[in-house]
Design a protein around this motif. Structure first.
Motif, PDB file in Angstrom:
ATOM      1  N   VAL A   1      -4.837   7.102  -0.085  1.00 17.99           N
ATOM      2  CA  VAL A   1      -5.386   6.663  -1.394  1.00 17.99           C
ATOM      3  C   VAL A   1      -5.426   5.192  -2.156  1.00 17.99           C
ATOM      4  O   VAL A   1      -3.930   4.289  -0.592  1.00 17.99           O
ATOM      5  CB  VAL A   1      -5.000   6.808  -2.624  1.00 17.99           C
ATOM      6  CG1 VAL A   1      -4.846   8.708  -2.785  1.00 17.99           C
ATOM      7  CG2 VAL A   1      -3.045   7.347  -2.792  1.00 17.99           C
TER       8      VAL A   1
ATOM      9  N   ASP B   1       0.656   8.165 -10.493  1.00 16.39           N
ATOM     10  CA  ASP B   1      -0.102  10.113 -11.306  1.00 16.39           C
ATOM     11  C   ASP B   1       1.430  10.277 -10.807  1.00 16.39           C
ATOM     12  O   ASP B   1       2.165  10.603 -10.569  1.00 16.39           O
ATOM     13  CB  ASP B   1      -0.778  10.420  -9.547  1.00 16.39           C
ATOM     14  CG  ASP B   1      -1.123  11.641  -9.391  1.00 16.39           C
ATOM     15  OD1 ASP B   1      -0.250  12.282 -10.663  1.00 16.39           O
ATOM     16  OD2 ASP B   1      -0.807  12.322  -8.825  1.00 16.39           O
TER      17      ASP B   1
ATOM     18  N   SER C   1       1.205   2.001 -15.183  1.00 23.98           N
ATOM     19  CA  SER C   1      -0.552   1.883 -15.307  1.00 23.98           C
ATOM     20  C   SER C   1      -1.022   0.729 -15.028  1.00 23.98           C
ATOM     21  O   SER C   1      -1.941   0.131 -14.697  1.00 23.98           O
ATOM     22  CB  SER C   1      -1.406   2.844 -14.699  1.00 23.98           C
ATOM     23  OG  SER C   1      -1.670   2.761 -16.577  1.00 23.98           O
TER      24      SER C   1
ATOM     25  N   GLY D   1      -2.613   2.629  -2.502  1.00 23.74           N
ATOM     26  CA  GLY D   1      -1.282   2.764  -2.782  1.00 23.74           C
ATOM     27  C   GLY D   1      -0.569   1.315  -3.898  1.00 23.74           C
ATOM     28  O   GLY D   1      -1.320   0.184  -3.667  1.00 23.74           O
ATOM     29  N   THR D   2       0.264   1.436  -3.795  1.00 19.42           N
ATOM     30  CA  THR D   2       1.016   0.188  -4.947  1.00 19.42           C
ATOM     31  C   THR D   2       1.256  -1.549  -3.882  1.00 19.42           C
ATOM     32  O   THR D   2       1.772  -1.454  -2.923  1.00 19.42           O
ATOM     33  CB  THR D   2       2.442   1.090  -5.321  1.00 19.42           C
ATOM     34  OG1 THR D   2       2.462   1.350  -6.116  1.00 19.42           O
ATOM     35  CG2 THR D   2       3.068  -0.289  -6.588  1.00 19.42           C
TER      36      THR D   2
ATOM     37  N   TYR E   1      -0.289   2.102  -8.078  1.00 18.19           N
ATOM     38  CA  TYR E   1      -0.263   3.617  -7.797  1.00 18.19           C
ATOM     39  C   TYR E   1      -0.059   4.464  -8.464  1.00 18.19           C
ATOM     40  O   TYR E   1       1.488   4.970  -8.563  1.00 18.19           O
ATOM     41  CB  TYR E   1      -0.188   4.160  -5.990  1.00 18.19           C
ATOM     42  CG  TYR E   1      -0.653   6.048  -5.904  1.00 18.19           C
ATOM     43  CD1 TYR E   1      -1.483   6.033  -6.330  1.00 18.19           C
ATOM     44  CD2 TYR E   1       0.587   7.187  -6.389  1.00 18.19           C
ATOM     45  CE1 TYR E   1      -1.670   7.485  -5.397  1.00 18.19           C
ATOM     46  CE2 TYR E   1       0.658   8.471  -6.592  1.00 18.19           C
ATOM     47  CZ  TYR E   1      -0.651   8.411  -6.264  1.00 18.19           C
ATOM     48  OH  TYR E   1      -1.258  10.142  -6.175  1.00 18.19           O
TER      49      TYR E   1
ATOM     50  N   ASN F   1       1.044  -1.096   0.395  1.00 21.52           N
ATOM     51  CA  ASN F   1      -0.263   0.140  -0.307  1.00 21.52           C
ATOM     52  C   ASN F   1       0.403   1.514  -0.236  1.00 21.52           C
ATOM     53  O   ASN F   1       0.726   1.800   1.373  1.00 21.52           O
ATOM     54  CB  ASN F   1      -1.018  -0.187   0.823  1.00 21.52           C
ATOM     55  CG  ASN F   1      -2.475   1.038   0.487  1.00 21.52           C
ATOM     56  OD1 ASN F   1      -2.444   0.998   0.107  1.00 21.52           O
ATOM     57  ND2 ASN F   1      -2.579   1.615   2.006  1.00 21.52           N
TER      58      ASN F   1
ATOM     59  N   PHE G   1       1.964   4.483  -1.511  1.00 21.97           N
ATOM     60  CA  PHE G   1       1.043   5.979  -2.359  1.00 21.97           C
ATOM     61  C   PHE G   1       2.523   7.076  -1.536  1.00 21.97           C
ATOM     62  O   PHE G   1       2.297   7.122  -0.964  1.00 21.97           O
ATOM     63  CB  PHE G   1       0.288   5.908  -2.578  1.00 21.97           C
ATOM     64  CG  PHE G   1      -0.684   6.181  -0.435  1.00 21.97           C
ATOM     65  CD1 PHE G   1      -0.529   8.128  -0.105  1.00 21.97           C
ATOM     66  CD2 PHE G   1      -0.252   5.680   0.111  1.00 21.97           C
ATOM     67  CE1 PHE G   1      -1.006   7.770   1.201  1.00 21.97           C
ATOM     68  CE2 PHE G   1      -1.820   5.479   2.008  1.00 21.97           C
ATOM     69  CZ  PHE G   1      -1.379   7.115   1.931  1.00 21.97           C
TER      70      PHE G   1
END
Length: 264
Positions: free
Chosen positions: A149, A177, A207, A151-152, A175, A140, A142
């Motif tokens: 949010v 952006d 992504s 997360g990865t 995640y 999680n 990020f």
């Protein structure tokens, strides 16, 4: 056609679109934890149980013997060799958790060998068989963007025997952006990421990394970290035929050519 059969066919046909989950990670309850850091923490000076050589991008006499981790980035040193799962600019605060463990579990090492062979079937399995697995996991992860949010979630497995090292990356969620990352290829965080098959422009996780692959399993990637791969195995067919012929001649007549002495 029944609804259930239709759903089953849809699942089979479109199965490649399904990504991995946490249960697909390499898991060893008895693995040794070198470090676990949370929320932008870091850990350094972690001693590895073996030295790793033959690494792409390093001088021939360089060895990797120590490790350090920070969110999203595993560094092996000396000298520093950065291997990330999600890179970030230095000014960004990260939330989430990163862990580094070492496993010698036999079943996991066999699994790693099978994963490597799926990508490199011609390699001699005895030569590349890993003695250790470095399990680097981000949970999680990020960057601080003012809100919580998703997360990865991903794992990097370094399968190595000291001479030959391969990476197995398993990605559950990314995640993404682009505003949170720099685009430079030469900063500390992107030294090796640009070689990753799942990396987007600038080195961060793509992504679509959780649904793409380089071995036909969504979210899974096999990476060659070696400066030089071992030569393909040499066929021993001729010697086996010669040995069989020599033993046959000995049994039938007792007389054998001189070259047969190596098989007797």
């Amino acid at each position: 056609m029944s609804v259930f059969l239709k759903l089953f066919l849809i699942f089979c046909i479109s199965g490649s679109s399904f990504s991995l989950d946490r249960d697909d990670f390499y898991q060893d309850p008895s693995a040794t934890t070198l470090a676990a850091v949370s929320d932008d923490g870091s850990a350094s000076g972690l001693s590895l149980p073996l030295t790793i050589t033959n690494i792409k991008g390093l001088p021939n006499d360089s060895v990797l013997a120590e490790a350090a981790i920070r969110p999203g980035l595993l560094s092996l040193s000396p000298p520093t060799y950065n291997i990330g799962l999600q890179r970030r600019p230095t000014f960004t605060t990260f939330y989430g958790r990163s862990t580094l463990k070492i496993s010698e579990n036999v079943s996991l090492r066999n699994r790693a060998l099978n994963d490597i062979k799926a990508k490199f079937p011609a390699l001699n399995k005895d030569t590349i068989y890993p003695t250790h697995l470095l399990l680097f996991e981000v949970d999680n992860l990020f960057p601080h963007v003012g809100t919580i949010v998703a997360g990865t979630i991903a794992q990097l497995v370094l399968a190595t025997n000291g001479r030959y090292t391969f990476g197995i990356v398993l990605i559950v969620r990314v995640y993404f952006d682009s505003l949170s990352y720099t685009g430079s290829y030469n900063d500390d965080y992107s030294q090796l990421l640009v070689e990753y098959p799942f990396a987007a422009n600038g080195g961060y996780l793509s992504s679509s990394a959780a649904t793409e692959s380089n071995v036909d399993t969504p979210g899974k990637y096999i990476i060659d970290f070696n400066d030089a791969l071992p030569p393909p195995p040499v066929c021993q067919c001729k010697k086996r035929l010669e040995a069989l012929a020599c033993h046959t001649m000995k049994q039938m007549s007792g007389n054998i050519p001189s070259f047969c002495s190596q098989y007797m």
